[in-house]
Scaffold this motif. Sequence first.
Motif, PDB file in Angstrom:
ATOM      1  N   VAL A 249     -65.512 -18.807  46.451  1.00  0.00           N
ATOM      2  CA  VAL A 249     -66.535 -17.962  47.064  1.00  0.00           C
ATOM      3  C   VAL A 249     -66.800 -16.733  46.193  1.00  0.00           C
ATOM      4  O   VAL A 249     -67.948 -16.325  45.994  1.00  0.00           O
ATOM      5  N   LEU A 250     -65.744 -16.122  45.674  1.00  0.00           N
ATOM      6  CA  LEU A 250     -65.922 -14.955  44.811  1.00  0.00           C
ATOM      7  C   LEU A 250     -66.717 -15.314  43.557  1.00  0.00           C
ATOM      8  O   LEU A 250     -67.556 -14.535  43.096  1.00  0.00           O
ATOM      9  N   LEU A 251     -66.454 -16.494  43.013  1.00  0.00           N
ATOM     10  CA  LEU A 251     -67.223 -16.954  41.853  1.00  0.00           C
ATOM     11  C   LEU A 251     -68.690 -17.152  42.227  1.00  0.00           C
ATOM     12  O   LEU A 251     -69.600 -16.753  41.480  1.00  0.00           O
ATOM     13  N   ALA A 252     -68.937 -17.737  43.392  1.00  0.00           N
ATOM     14  CA  ALA A 252     -70.314 -17.965  43.842  1.00  0.00           C
ATOM     15  C   ALA A 252     -71.058 -16.647  44.029  1.00  0.00           C
ATOM     16  O   ALA A 252     -72.272 -16.572  43.814  1.00  0.00           O
ATOM     17  N   CYS A 253     -70.337 -15.591  44.424  1.00  0.00           N
ATOM     18  CA  CYS A 253     -70.973 -14.288  44.629  1.00  0.00           C
ATOM     19  C   CYS A 253     -71.511 -13.700  43.321  1.00  0.00           C
ATOM     20  O   CYS A 253     -72.434 -12.873  43.347  1.00  0.00           O
ATOM     21  N   MET A 254     -70.937 -14.101  42.209  1.00  0.00           N
ATOM     22  CA  MET A 254     -71.387 -13.575  40.927  1.00  0.00           C
ATOM     23  C   MET A 254     -72.633 -14.281  40.408  1.00  0.00           C
ATOM     24  O   MET A 254     -73.392 -13.723  39.617  1.00  0.00           O
ATOM     25  N   LEU A 255     -72.850 -15.511  40.837  1.00  0.00           N
ATOM     26  CA  LEU A 255     -73.923 -16.322  40.269  1.00  0.00           C
ATOM     27  C   LEU A 255     -75.319 -15.729  40.456  1.00  0.00           C
ATOM     28  O   LEU A 255     -76.131 -15.781  39.518  1.00  0.00           O
ATOM     29  N   PRO A 256     -75.673 -15.167  41.631  1.00  0.00           N
ATOM     30  CA  PRO A 256     -77.032 -14.618  41.751  1.00  0.00           C
ATOM     31  C   PRO A 256     -77.329 -13.516  40.740  1.00  0.00           C
ATOM     32  O   PRO A 256     -78.449 -13.443  40.216  1.00  0.00           O
ATOM     33  N   PHE A 257     -76.346 -12.672  40.446  1.00  0.00           N
ATOM     34  CA  PHE A 257     -76.579 -11.567  39.510  1.00  0.00           C
ATOM     35  C   PHE A 257     -76.697 -12.073  38.074  1.00  0.00           C
ATOM     36  O   PHE A 257     -77.491 -11.557  37.278  1.00  0.00           O
ATOM     37  N   VAL A 258     -75.927 -13.089  37.743  1.00  0.00           N
ATOM     38  CA  VAL A 258     -76.056 -13.705  36.417  1.00  0.00           C
ATOM     39  C   VAL A 258     -77.446 -14.321  36.267  1.00  0.00           C
ATOM     40  O   VAL A 258     -78.118 -14.152  35.235  1.00  0.00           O
ATOM     41  N   ALA A 259     -77.898 -15.020  37.314  1.00  0.00           N
ATOM     42  CA  ALA A 259     -79.220 -15.656  37.264  1.00  0.00           C
ATOM     43  C   ALA A 259     -80.328 -14.615  37.137  1.00  0.00           C
ATOM     44  O   ALA A 259     -81.288 -14.807  36.371  1.00  0.00           O
ATOM     45  N   MET A 260     -80.214 -13.505  37.842  1.00  0.00           N
ATOM     46  CA  MET A 260     -81.237 -12.463  37.767  1.00  0.00           C
ATOM     47  C   MET A 260     -81.277 -11.832  36.378  1.00  0.00           C
ATOM     48  O   MET A 260     -82.358 -11.554  35.835  1.00  0.00           O
TER      49      MET A 260
END
Length: 480
Positions: A249-260
């Motif tokens: 879950v913590l890893l998934a939380c980082m993905l939106p910011f990387v994508a942006m």
Amino acid sequence: MSIARPASPGRLPLFALLGFASGLPLVMFSTVLALRLQAAGAALVVIGFFAWVQLLPSAKFLWAPLLDRYDVPGFARCWGRRRGWILLALLGIATALAGLGMSDPRDLRLTAGYAVLLAFWTTTLDIAVDAWRIEQAPTPEAQGPIAAANLWGYRSAMVAAGSGALLLADRGGWGIAYLVVAGGALLPFPLIAMMKGEGRRTVALLTGLLASAAILTVVGLVAGAITWGVVAAGSAGGIGAATNVTPYVLLACMLPFVAMAIALPRIRRAGPTSRLRTSLALGPYVEFFRRYDHVAIVLLAFVSLYRMGDVLALNLSKPMIRSLGYSLTQIGLADSHVAFAATIAGIGAGGWIAARWSPGRGLAMGALFAAIGNLGFVWLAHRPPVEAWLYLATAADQFGNAMAAAVFVVYLSLLVDPRFAGAQYAFLSGFAFLLPRLLAGAGGGMVVAIGYDGFFLLSALLSLAAILFVPFVVRPKPAL
């Protein structure tokens, strides 16, 4: 579609009632459902997984543009686009509540399917009401009262449903509780249907009801298929009551910011005729990033953290209180007059602060009181089961979160471009709860690891961390 004229004071009760209809179902697929699952013998980790149903509102930007572009047949012809979607969503909420109340909570797939439907229609109602609210009140002076009225209704409904459903369940069973709440969610329907519109209301109402029945059936089938597929995939992947999903879950939380961060350079280069900017699905959100440029990522980090403590506490506060030895009736009583008074006071204080204080001071004060509310559960976990202590912790939680919510709604409303009011507000308010709800799904595993007191202490610290962002987001200047 023409922009509606600013709301008159006579519309404030209607927006309060619409907030009431939006707030009723939220607790029914969150805190009340958690208690029902606990009573049915579900493991704490599984109860935590059900918090992921609340991710659906965070994804409302996916279908919010449809509400800006398309009409509901029948309803829209008489009452307009916004009210047409509101009427459809109210019917969807009532139908899903009835289904959830009649389902067996031991059948996790069926229960999850109805919970997803309830979350979808509740979110659709929020999108339509928020867009109508922003159109009706385009200035800060007008937005404050109408946002406060909507929030009063919303938070009051959470109190009414949270307390009333538990009292009814203790006396007449869970099915009765859900059916009564379904009736309450339909209260705005006749009021809107009686409002003056264009053409014959009777014909529009009948046509709209027929169209709504077809839409509800199709959405129900799609939601059922998706839910069953997700549950089956999770089971096949070995996800169960003993699974620790927190690292993932913590890893998934980082993905939106990387994508942006990856997408921002391309967004900057997009010209006026670019498909990115003219697309129905992406255009409103691309314009948000073009408007704020790199500051947009900081804004989204802030909004995702601001309500973190509130969301983390939502699903597991009631199971914790139940585990301390309090009855459903005692919890229901605490969630009635005590929570209602604290909520009204908190929203009033937040609305007053948003109108009179600087945005930075208001946001910081809201985060502080939200953290105090979470610390109240830490304190309660080390006290004997005395009703007075429960009332005090409940009051602190409801007051702090209501104050933070009032300040936050006004702040988000003033960030959006009026040209894309519905879509951009849906994006911001949805993203604000995306990361908290992702983490909330792992909440059961966190409690198993660090205990209830450690969990609520962590949620309080996360609320306080939002204050560190305030100097950078208080007055974001558009880049274009």
